[in-house]
Structure formats: structure tokens, C-alpha cells
Design a protein around this motif. Structure first.
Motif, PDB file in Angstrom:
ATOM      1  N   PRO A   5     -24.207  17.515  -4.994  1.00  0.00           N
ATOM      2  CA  PRO A   5     -23.125  17.951  -4.112  1.00  0.00           C
ATOM      3  C   PRO A   5     -22.153  18.838  -4.880  1.00  0.00           C
ATOM      4  N   ILE A   6     -21.554  19.797  -4.196  1.00  0.00           N
ATOM      5  CA  ILE A   6     -20.661  20.739  -4.868  1.00  0.00           C
ATOM      6  C   ILE A   6     -19.244  20.197  -4.966  1.00  0.00           C
ATOM      7  N   ASP A   7     -18.651  19.856  -3.815  1.00  0.00           N
ATOM      8  CA  ASP A   7     -17.247  19.475  -3.868  1.00  0.00           C
ATOM      9  C   ASP A   7     -16.874  18.265  -3.011  1.00  0.00           C
ATOM     10  N   LYS A   8     -17.853  17.655  -2.322  1.00  0.00           N
ATOM     11  CA  LYS A   8     -17.567  16.492  -1.492  1.00  0.00           C
ATOM     12  C   LYS A   8     -18.688  15.467  -1.627  1.00  0.00           C
ATOM     13  N   ALA A   9     -18.323  14.207  -1.479  1.00  0.00           N
ATOM     14  CA  ALA A   9     -19.348  13.158  -1.447  1.00  0.00           C
ATOM     15  C   ALA A   9     -20.275  13.456  -0.278  1.00  0.00           C
ATOM     16  N   THR A  10     -21.586  13.369  -0.539  1.00  0.00           N
ATOM     17  CA  THR A  10     -22.580  13.817   0.436  1.00  0.00           C
ATOM     18  C   THR A  10     -23.689  12.788   0.577  1.00  0.00           C
TER      19      THR A  10
END
Length: 183
Positions: A5-10
Motif C-alpha cells: 500500500p502507498i499511503d493508506k491501510a489497504t
């Protein structure tokens, strides 16, 4: 398979939906293939095929493939197909466990599946219609078997299931190994 994930919990729960017929291309159905699945429980589903959040033992049910048996041996005790997630048993001390073994008694081919995942979706293509395939061959109901290693389906909505949420800075890794032999 790897995902970050880049910038958020996914939520990440990847699966590979390959159909297998060890008899070979255009060889008919897989009902005589023998299957062994190293999972002593399933995640039962509701009428829309969504997991209920519970675990159910396979013992003395048509889902019991702890010892090898033909795909078609009890398929008609179900709604016409297998499409269910197995809770996999840890079969060794290594990072990979043996998940399933499939054999075709006619060709002598055997496939072993190894993985690091907690679940296995077992699907016997009971909803496959007459589909035109390679070389004009028609693929019919039960033309292939899918064995999809994965986390448990609907984990994001089932607090009792292992989480499939991956946070930034973490890496989702999913290993599957197929081993083929013939006698």
C-alpha cells in the motif's frame, strides 16, 4: 504475489484463479481426479456465498478431502459444485505447507500445491457453461478445478478471521508453488 500500500491501510487478498485438468486439453471433466486437501475446517457461507464468520469441521461431510477421494464422489450431495474456502492445516515446520494434491488416474499426472497462506478456495467449475476454448474445444461443466490459496474471503467484515489489512510500510507476500510429476 507481492503488494504494497502507498499511503493508506489497504485490504489485500490476492488469489490466482487458474483452472486445472490434469487429463490435458479437451480431455473431459475432472470428476475422476482424486483430490486431497490439507484443511480440516471450512468457512461456511450464506445463500449468497458470503462467509458467515464461523468455522465448520469437514469431518463426515462432503467437504472432507483429508484423505484422497474423487472430486465427483460426493459432489451431488451439495448444490452441484464445490465453491468453498478451506482453513488450511499447518503441515510442516517450514514457511510453506502442503495445501493440496490432485491426481488424474488416466494420465498419471499429479500436482502438489504448497503455500504460505491460511485459506484455499476449492472450485470445481460447476457453473461453467459451454465455453469455446483453445482450438475450438468446448469447455463444459466440471471441465477444470481451481485451487486458490488466499486469506479468508470477506476477512475485512469478519472480526474472527485473520486480518488481510496491510499498512503503509508493510509488504503483502503470497507464495504458491505448483509441483508436477507423472507416473
Amino acid at each position: 504475489m507481492i503488494a504494497k500500500p502507498i499511503d493508506k491501510a489497504t485490504p489485500i487478498n490476492l488469489a490466482q484463479h487458474t483452472y486445472w485438468n490434469l487429463g490435458g486439453h479437451d480431455s473431459g471433466d475432472i470428476l475422476n481426479h482424486t483430490v486431497q486437501i490439507f484443511g480440516s475446517s471450512i468457512t461456511p457461507v450464506d445463500d449468497k456465498l458470503i462467509p458467515t464468520g464461523k468455522l465448520q469441521s469437514v469431518k463426515n461431510t462432503p467437504y472432507d478431502f483429508l484423505t484422497p477421494k474423487p472430486v465427483g464422489s460426493q459432489i451431488h450431495d451439495l448444490p452441484g459444485l464445490y465453491d468453498i474456502n478451506y482453513v488450511l492445516d499447518k503441515t510442516g515446520q517450514n514457511h510453506l505447507s502442503k495445501v493440496a494434491v490432485v491426481r488424474d488416474p488416466v494420465s498419471g499426472r499429479k500436482m502438489e500445491l504448497w503455500s504460505d497462506q491460511v485459506g484455499l478456495q476449492y472450485y470445481t467449475s460447476g457453473m461453467l457453461g459451454d465455453t469455446k476454448g483453445k482450438g475450438g474445444a468446448m469447455y463444459h461443466k466440471y471441465g477444470g478445478i481451481a485451487l486458490e490459496t488466499q486469506g479468508f474471503p470477506d476477512s475485512v467484515n469478519q472480526p474472527s478471521f485473520p486480518s488481510q489489512i496491510v499498512k503503509p510500510g508493510q509488504t503483502y507476500k503470497h507464495i504458491m508453488v505448483y509441483r508436477f510429476t507423472a507416473s
